[in-house]
Design an enzyme around this catalytic site. Structure first.
Site, PDB file in Angstrom:
ATOM      1  N   LYS A  80      18.301 -49.178 -29.977  1.00 40.97           N
ATOM      2  CA  LYS A  80      18.564 -50.572 -29.596  1.00 40.97           C
ATOM      3  C   LYS A  80      17.945 -50.833 -28.241  1.00 40.97           C
ATOM      4  O   LYS A  80      18.133 -50.040 -27.302  1.00 40.97           O
ATOM      5  CB  LYS A  80      20.087 -50.803 -29.511  1.00 40.97           C
ATOM      6  CG  LYS A  80      20.473 -52.215 -29.157  1.00 40.97           C
ATOM      7  CD  LYS A  80      20.828 -52.997 -30.400  1.00 40.97           C
ATOM      8  CE  LYS A  80      20.969 -54.476 -30.159  1.00 40.97           C
ATOM      9  NZ  LYS A  80      19.694 -55.199 -30.003  1.00 40.97           N
ATOM     10  N   LYS A 104      22.869 -46.387 -21.056  1.00 42.27           N
ATOM     11  CA  LYS A 104      23.731 -47.580 -20.956  1.00 42.27           C
ATOM     12  C   LYS A 104      24.695 -47.646 -22.141  1.00 42.27           C
ATOM     13  O   LYS A 104      25.892 -47.876 -21.986  1.00 42.27           O
ATOM     14  CB  LYS A 104      22.827 -48.817 -20.932  1.00 42.27           C
ATOM     15  CG  LYS A 104      23.501 -50.094 -20.498  1.00 42.27           C
ATOM     16  CD  LYS A 104      22.535 -51.276 -20.565  1.00 42.27           C
ATOM     17  CE  LYS A 104      21.379 -51.137 -19.606  1.00 42.27           C
ATOM     18  NZ  LYS A 104      20.491 -52.328 -19.621  1.00 42.27           N
ATOM     19  N   LYS A 116      13.110 -49.345 -26.710  1.00 46.25           N
ATOM     20  CA  LYS A 116      12.543 -50.460 -25.936  1.00 46.25           C
ATOM     21  C   LYS A 116      11.178 -50.797 -26.513  1.00 46.25           C
ATOM     22  O   LYS A 116      10.491 -49.917 -27.053  1.00 46.25           O
ATOM     23  CB  LYS A 116      12.381 -50.062 -24.460  1.00 46.25           C
ATOM     24  CG  LYS A 116      12.307 -51.239 -23.511  1.00 46.25           C
ATOM     25  CD  LYS A 116      13.673 -51.828 -23.245  1.00 46.25           C
ATOM     26  CE  LYS A 116      13.631 -53.046 -22.380  1.00 46.25           C
ATOM     27  NZ  LYS A 116      14.996 -53.503 -22.047  1.00 46.25           N
ATOM     28  N   THR A 201      24.700 -61.241 -20.093  1.00 45.96           N
ATOM     29  CA  THR A 201      24.280 -60.282 -19.063  1.00 45.96           C
ATOM     30  C   THR A 201      24.723 -60.762 -17.681  1.00 45.96           C
ATOM     31  O   THR A 201      25.326 -60.002 -16.905  1.00 45.96           O
ATOM     32  CB  THR A 201      22.756 -60.058 -19.126  1.00 45.96           C
ATOM     33  OG1 THR A 201      22.417 -59.687 -20.449  1.00 45.96           O
ATOM     34  CG2 THR A 201      22.320 -58.962 -18.165  1.00 45.96           C
ATOM     35  N   SER A 392      25.121 -58.120 -27.891  1.00 51.02           N
ATOM     36  CA  SER A 392      24.199 -57.861 -29.015  1.00 51.02           C
ATOM     37  C   SER A 392      24.908 -57.045 -30.093  1.00 51.02           C
ATOM     38  O   SER A 392      24.717 -57.268 -31.290  1.00 51.02           O
ATOM     39  CB  SER A 392      22.983 -57.062 -28.536  1.00 51.02           C
ATOM     40  OG  SER A 392      22.006 -57.930 -28.039  1.00 51.02           O
TER      41      SER A 392
END
Ligand code: NAD
Length: 459
Positions: A80, A104, A116, A201, A392
Site C-alpha cells: 500500500k 508506518k 510506493k 492526513t 485509505s
C-alpha cells in the site's frame, strides 16, 4: 532504503537484539541468525518495477516516461502506498518511501505492507487528456502486480482523487467482472472514496501534536514533572505557554493542519506563519487561515504573493521569502511540503522546540540527531502523517463491504486508532533517552519481526 532510514532501522534491530524479553525463546546463536535475517529482509524491497510509459502527446510527439512501482514488504498485508507525479522522482526515492510505508503501517497496526509509485513528470507540463492517458498507461503497464489484494495505490504529491478515479476505471475495464473498488484509495466520494479521506492526513498531523501536548500531558503530568527526560521538559514547557505555530507547505496536508490549529480550542495556539513554493506569510497576531484557504482554492492552490492580493482579500500578513518559515522565532514548526527541508546546512538556524513531520522525510538524519540532542521534539512522519493511509484502509474496507461510513464515524475511527498508537509510544518516549523517531521504529520493527518469526520466515 536510504541510508538514514536504514540507520534507524538498524538501531531498532540492535535495541531489540539487546532486549532479551523480545523473542525470549530463541537461544543465543539462533537469535543472532534471526536478527541477521531480519536485517536482510527489511533493508531491501521485495520488488522494484520500472516501465517507460509510451505517451502520444496532443501535439503529435511520442514520449516515453519513466514510471516506478516499488513493493517493499508485504508481511502485514497487500502492498500500500501513494503514486507521486513529480519531475524529481527516482528509484532510490521511491524505494525509501515504500520502506517508510512498511514501517508506518506496522506502527499503526494497519494490515497492509509498504509500496510506493512514481512517474517522472511535472504534471503542470501536460494537458488533462495527456494526464488521463498517463494514468491509464500506468495501470496497464503494472496491471499484473496491482489489485485489491495485491497492491493498492493512493494519491501522493502531484496526484489526487481525479487520478485515482481514472486509474480505478482503467483497472475495472482491464479485469471485467472482478472486484475493483478496493484497487485504489483516495478516490472521489462519488466514485467510492471515503468521506474524510481528503482531510485525513492534515487532521492526523494536528492530532499527534495536540494529543501529546494536551491529552497525554493532562493525564501524565505528575511523573513527567518528576522525570529527568529532556523531551519531557520540552513538552511541559510548551504545554505551559501560548504557542506560536508555523506551517511549511499549504497544500492538502499543510492547509488542513493549519485549519485544525486555527479552530483548536484545547490548546492555546496561533498560526503565525504559513508558506508554499513561492512565499512565507507572517503575522505575529495569528493569520486568518480560513481566508487563506479560500484564496488558494480560488487561485490554483498558491498563497497570495503581493500586497495587492493581500489587501483585496482583507488578509493581514507580512510577505517574507519562501524559506524564512523555517527560521522564525516560533514554538512549533509543521513541515508539510517536501523531503530534506531541514539538513546539515540549515539545522542550526531552526528555533522551534517542536517539529511535526507532515511531509515524508523532511528532516535529514544529521539534522534529526542535532536537534534531538538539543531536546527538540520531532514527531516523525511515520507517526504524524499516517492519517491518509489509515483512512485509505477504511476506504478499502468500505469498498469491500459496499457500506459507507459518515464523516463523523471516519474521524472518530481515525483518532481512536492514532490514540492507541500514541498511548503505546509516548510513555516509552518520555521514559528513555531515544528520540521519538527511534521509539516509533523500534515499535514498528518489533511488530514486523514478531510476525516474520511467527510465520517461520527467519530461518
Ligand atoms: P500538495 O502538492 O497538496 O502540497 C504541497 C505544498 O508544498 C504546496 O503548497 C506547495 O506550494 C508547497 N511547496 C512545494 N515546494 C515547496 C518548498 N520548496 N517550500 C515550501 N513549500 C513548498 O502535497 P500534499 O498532499 O499536501 O503533500 C505534502 C507532503 O505530505 C508530501 O511530502 C507528501 O508525501 C506527504 N504526505 C501526504 C499525504 C496525503 O494524504 N496527501 C499523506 C502522507 C504524506
Amino acid at each position: 532504503m536510504a541510508s538514514q532510514t536504514w540507520a534507524i532501522v538498524q538501531h531498532a534491530l540492535d535495541a531489540l537484539l539487546e532486549d532479551k524479553s523480545f523473542l525470549p525463546n530463541l537461544p543465543d546463536r539462533a537469535r543472532e541468525q534471526a536478527f541477521t535475517s531480519l536485517a536482510a529482509i527489511l533493508s531491501t524491497p521485495n520488488h522494484v518495477h520500472k516501465s517507460f510509459l509510451r505517451i502520444p502527446l496532443e501535439k503529435g510527439k511520442i514520449v516515453r516516461i519513466p514510471a516506478f512501482r516499488v513493493q517493499h514488504n508485504d508481511t502485514l498485508g497487500p502492498y500500500k502506498g501513494g503514486i507521486r507525479f513529480h519531475e524529481s522522482v527516482n528509484e532510490d526515492e521511491v524505494v525509501n518511501l515504500a520502506a517508510l510505508m512498511t514501517l508506518k503501517n506496522a506502527l499503526h497496526e494497519v494490515p497492509f505492507g509498504g509500496g510506493k509509485g512514481g512517474v517522472v513528470i511535472n504534471p503542470r507540463d501536460f494537458t488533462e487528456r495527456e494526464l488521463h492517458l498517463i494514468c491509464e498507461k500506468y495501470v496497464r503497464y503494472f496491471s499484473d502486480i496491482l489489485g485489491p489484494d495485491k497492491d493498492i495505490p493512493a494519491p501522493d504529491v502531484g496526484t489526487g482523487d481525479r487520478e485515482m478515479d481514472w486509474m480505478m476505471a482503467e483497472y475495472k475495464s482491464i479485469r471485467p467482472g472482478k472486484p475493483y473498488r478496493g484497487s485504489f484509495t483516495g478516490k472521489s466520494v462519488v466514485n467510492g472514496g471515503s468521506l474524510g479521506r481528503r482531510e485525513a492526513t492534515g487532521k492526523g498531523v494536528y492530532f499527534t501534536f495536540r494529543f501529546m501536548l494536551y491529552d497525554f500531558l493532562k493525564d501524565h503530568s505528575k511523573w513527567l514533572t518528576e522525570t529527568n527526560n529532556s523531551f519531557a521538559k520540552t513538552a511541559l514547557a510548551l504545554a505551559d505557554r501560548s504557542l506560536k505555530v508555523a506551517v511549511q507547505g499549504f497544500g492538502n496536508v499543510g492547509s488542513i493542519t493549519a485549519l485544525e490549529a486555527y479552530h483548536c480550542t484545547h490548546l492555546k495556539n496561533k498560526v503565525v506563519a504559513v508558506s508554499d513554493r513561492n512565499v512565507t506569510l507572517y503575522n505575529s497576531d495569528g493569520l486568518n487561515i480560513p481566508a487563506l484557504v479560500e484564496f488558494t482554492t480560488k487561485n490554483g492552490g498558491d498563497l497570495p504573493t503581493t500586497e495587492e492580493q493581500l489587501s483585496q482579500n482583507k488578509i493581514k500578513a507580512e510577505i517574507k521569502t519562501r524559506d524564512e518559515v523555517l527560521y522564525l522565532d516560533i514554538d512549533v514548526l509543521i513541515l508539510a511540503a517536501l523531503e530534506d527541508q531541514i539538513h546539515q546546512s540549515n539545522m542550526e538556524q531552526v528555533k522551534a522546540k517542536m517539529i511535526v513531520e507532515g511531509a515524508n522525510a523532511p528532516v535529514t538524519g544529521e539534522a534529526d540527531k542535532y536537534l534531538s540532542d538539543k531536546g527538540v521534539i520531532i514527531v516523525p512522519d511515520i507517526l504524524a502523517n499516517a492519517g491518509g493511509v489509515i483512512v485509505s484502509y477504511f476506504e478499502w474496507l468500505q469498498g469491500r463491504e459496499t457500506q459507507f461510513y459518515s464523516e463523523e464515524e471516519v474521524f472518530k475511527l481515525l483518532f481512536d486508532k492514532m490514540e492507541v498508537t500514541m498511548d503505546t509510544i509516548l510513555p516509552q518516549f518520555f521514559g528513555d533517552p531515544f528520540s521519538l523517531r527511534q521509539n516509533c521504529y523500534i515499535h514498528a520493527v518489533m511488530k514486523l519481526c514478531t510476525i516474520l518469526y511467527r510465520q517461520g520466515k527467519l530461518y
